[in-house]
Design an enzyme around this catalytic site. Structure first.
Site, PDB file in Angstrom:
ATOM      1  N   GLU A  28       0.120 -33.033  18.744  1.00 54.62           N
ATOM      2  CA  GLU A  28       0.783 -31.746  18.990  1.00 54.62           C
ATOM      3  C   GLU A  28       2.128 -31.984  19.651  1.00 54.62           C
ATOM      4  O   GLU A  28       2.247 -32.810  20.552  1.00 54.62           O
ATOM      5  CB  GLU A  28      -0.019 -30.845  19.952  1.00 54.62           C
ATOM      6  CG  GLU A  28      -1.244 -30.235  19.365  1.00 54.62           C
ATOM      7  CD  GLU A  28      -1.985 -29.347  20.359  1.00 54.62           C
ATOM      8  OE1 GLU A  28      -1.350 -28.768  21.274  1.00 54.62           O
ATOM      9  OE2 GLU A  28      -3.211 -29.233  20.217  1.00 54.62           O
TER      10      GLU A  28
ATOM     11  N   GLU B 246      -7.663 -32.278  24.236  1.00 56.03           N
ATOM     12  CA  GLU B 246      -7.226 -32.084  25.620  1.00 56.03           C
ATOM     13  C   GLU B 246      -8.377 -31.885  26.604  1.00 56.03           C
ATOM     14  O   GLU B 246      -8.507 -30.815  27.219  1.00 56.03           O
ATOM     15  CB  GLU B 246      -6.246 -30.910  25.716  1.00 56.03           C
ATOM     16  CG  GLU B 246      -4.967 -31.160  24.958  1.00 56.03           C
ATOM     17  CD  GLU B 246      -3.868 -30.144  25.261  1.00 56.03           C
ATOM     18  OE1 GLU B 246      -4.116 -29.205  26.035  1.00 56.03           O
ATOM     19  OE2 GLU B 246      -2.773 -30.301  24.709  1.00 56.03           O
TER      20      GLU B 246
HETATM   21  C1  BGC Z   1      -3.346 -26.885  23.138  1.00 53.13           C
HETATM   22  C2  BGC Z   1      -3.050 -25.756  22.198  1.00 53.13           C
HETATM   23  C3  BGC Z   1      -1.999 -24.854  22.814  1.00 53.13           C
HETATM   24  C4  BGC Z   1      -0.729 -25.638  22.999  1.00 53.13           C
HETATM   25  C5  BGC Z   1       0.400 -24.870  23.633  1.00 53.13           C
HETATM   26  C6  BGC Z   1      -2.163 -27.409  23.876  1.00 53.13           C
HETATM   27  O1  BGC Z   1      -2.431 -27.359  25.231  1.00 53.13           O
HETATM   28  O2  BGC Z   1      -4.077 -27.895  22.508  1.00 53.13           O
HETATM   29  O3  BGC Z   1      -4.236 -25.102  21.906  1.00 53.13           O
HETATM   30  O4  BGC Z   1      -1.779 -23.718  22.055  1.00 53.13           O
HETATM   31  O5  BGC Z   1      -0.954 -26.780  23.781  1.00 53.13           O
HETATM   32  O6  BGC Z   1       0.075 -24.452  24.917  1.00 53.13           O
END
Ligand code: BGC
Length: 450
Positions: A355, A163
């Site tokens: 993610e 990110e």
């Molecule tokens: C990040 C994580 C974070 C998740 C939830 C992403 O922005 O890579 O480190 O915990 O989203 O906010």
């Protein structure tokens, strides 16, 4: 239609959010160690000093991952654990931790997916200007070479950075000491240029020095949209929204992806950002544009877009009471179909969801379990949409749930729980939530049970 045959099912976490052991075995401080120690910066002054104590409990954690049937685990390496000063002397004990973690994962039949940088910039290098310093990409390449040298005989899946859109902005805010202050656009764009170069140099190091044939990517967040209806007009409007430059921020997908995939900043950027465009030296763009094997996408939520009278994208507001996670993010499963589809359509590089998940109000109930029906519903609905992307012809490698366990959620500290596994921070007890059991079945059926 089903998920593709070789689809990889995993879960993710990041060093600072779970490891703890912030000053053990020779580790140097990162900006998050320094920042979270300042009173008033993080929710209830939480820090990652202990976090999930994964540094000491990684063997049990890997056992737990195995018991859930995880096929892959995405983790990040803490730069300052490997190089306490960010460059120069290597901390053998720090590197050894990742060595042992990789061995342990492989012994459990879990594929390691390594992220080289997930926001924990070495403080010593921040003191030299951080990403403002043009040398930052050389520092990152030096660090990358050590990790690749140590792990690439066993690791084949690599992500350079996580990110960039977020940590660029965040690092500048941390530097200014005021998290509410928006960094000047010129600074953000110049640092972004250095970050892109860091990505490029690292990708080159991995490609050239890895012992095992690598698969190289990054994990970006960007902005995600979905169309109001499936009419051609709305889909086209959403496409335009996806690829336009929004001059009010430095998050635009095209700003970050075009240099990486095509070796140039988008022509529209120069018009939109004007005098704020970064200084680019001869050869920089070639450094940035390294071949990637996949584009990792972190996707949580997105905006609905519909076509205006002249086809222009109009962002829709959802009605009051629209479902939200405890982060306040709208639950919009459709983005997991449309965002991968837009990226695939433009670049024709396989997509990996690096993610996806939600924060929820989870606790251990009196029956000893952690019931999280909202998370199960969220994951199910998002995965159903992701499957549609496969039907649309998008080449997809897999899916990482965020996160394997509850952890330190940056400014939100331990307030937000994103895990499939509940962590009791007082005792470090792990309890798989209902969603973990549900996900286990999803994995076992290659998504058939979704
Ligand atoms: C990040 C994580 C974070 C998740 C939830 C992403 O922005 O890579 O480190 O915990 O989203 O906010």
């Amino acid at each position: 239609m089903a998920f593709p045959k070789n689809f990889t099912w995993g879960a993710a976490a990041a060093a600072y959010q779970i490891e703890g052991a912030w000053d053990e075995d020779g580790k140097g401080p990162s900006i998050w160690d320094t920042f979270s120690a300042k009173p008033g910066m993080v929710f209830e002054n939480n820090t990652g000093q202990v976090a999930c104590d994964h540094y000491h409990r990684y063997q049990d954690d890997v056992k737990m991952m195995k018991s859930l049937g995880l096929q892959a685990y995405r983790f990040s390496v803490a730069w300052a654990r490997v190089l306490p000063e960010g460059i120069g002397a290597v901390n053998a004990k720090g590197l050894a931790f990742y060595d042992k973690l990789v061995d342990c994962l492989l012994a459990a039949g879990i594929e390691p997916w390594v992220t080289l940088y997930h926001w924990d910039f070495p403080q010593a290098l921040m003191d030299k200007g951080g990403w403002r310093n043009r040398d930052s990409s050389l520092w990152f390449a030096e660090y990358t070479a050590h990790v690749v040298d140590q792990l690439s005989d066993r690791v084949s899946n690599w992500m350079t950075i996580n990110e960039p859109q977020v940590f660029n902005d965040q690092a500048l805010r941390i530097e200014s000491g005021d998290m509410k202050k928006k960094p000047p656009v010129a600074d953000a764009l110049q640092c972004a240029h250095h970050i892109l170069m860091a990505h490029g140099r690292a990708a080159k190091v991995i490609r050239e020095q890895a012992k095992k044939k690598p698969r190289v990517g990054w994990a970006q967040v960007g902005v995600s949209y979905f169309p109001s209806t499936h009419s051609e007009e709305d889909i086209e409007a959403m496409r335009r929204a996806t690829w336009q430059i929004d001059p009010s921020n430095t998050w635009s997908n095209i700003w970050w992806l075009e240099p990486v995939m095509k070796g140039e900043y988008p022509a529209e950027a120069a018009k939109r950002y004007g005098k704020y465009m970064p200084k680019v030296h001869d050869g920089d763009m070639q450094v940035i544009a390294q071949k990637l094997d996949f584009i990792g996408l972190n996707i949580y939520s997105g905006d609905e877009v519909k076509a205006g009278e002249n086809g222009e994208p109009i962002k829709m507001h959802q009605a009051p009471g629209f479902p939200k996670t405890t982060m306040g993010w709208n639950v919009t499963p459709e983005v997991l179909r449309w965002c991968p589809r837009m990226v695939w359509e433009r670049y024709r590089v396989p997509v990996m969801i690096t993610e996806n998940g939600m924060a929820n109000l989870d606790w251990k109930t009196s029956d000893g379990h952690v019931h999280d029906p909202q998370r199960i519903d969220y994951l199910r609905r998002y995965l159903r949409e992701y499957r549609k992307a496969a039907e649309d012809g998008v080449e997809m490698l897999g899916y990482f749930a965020w996160s394997i366990m509850d952890n330190f959620e940056w400014l939100e500290g331990y307030k937000q729980r994103f895990g499939l596994v509940h962590v009791d921070y007082a005792t470090q007890e792990r309890t798989p939530k209902d969603s973990a059991r549900w996900y286990q079945e999803v994995i076992a059926t290659n998504g058939g049970s979704v």
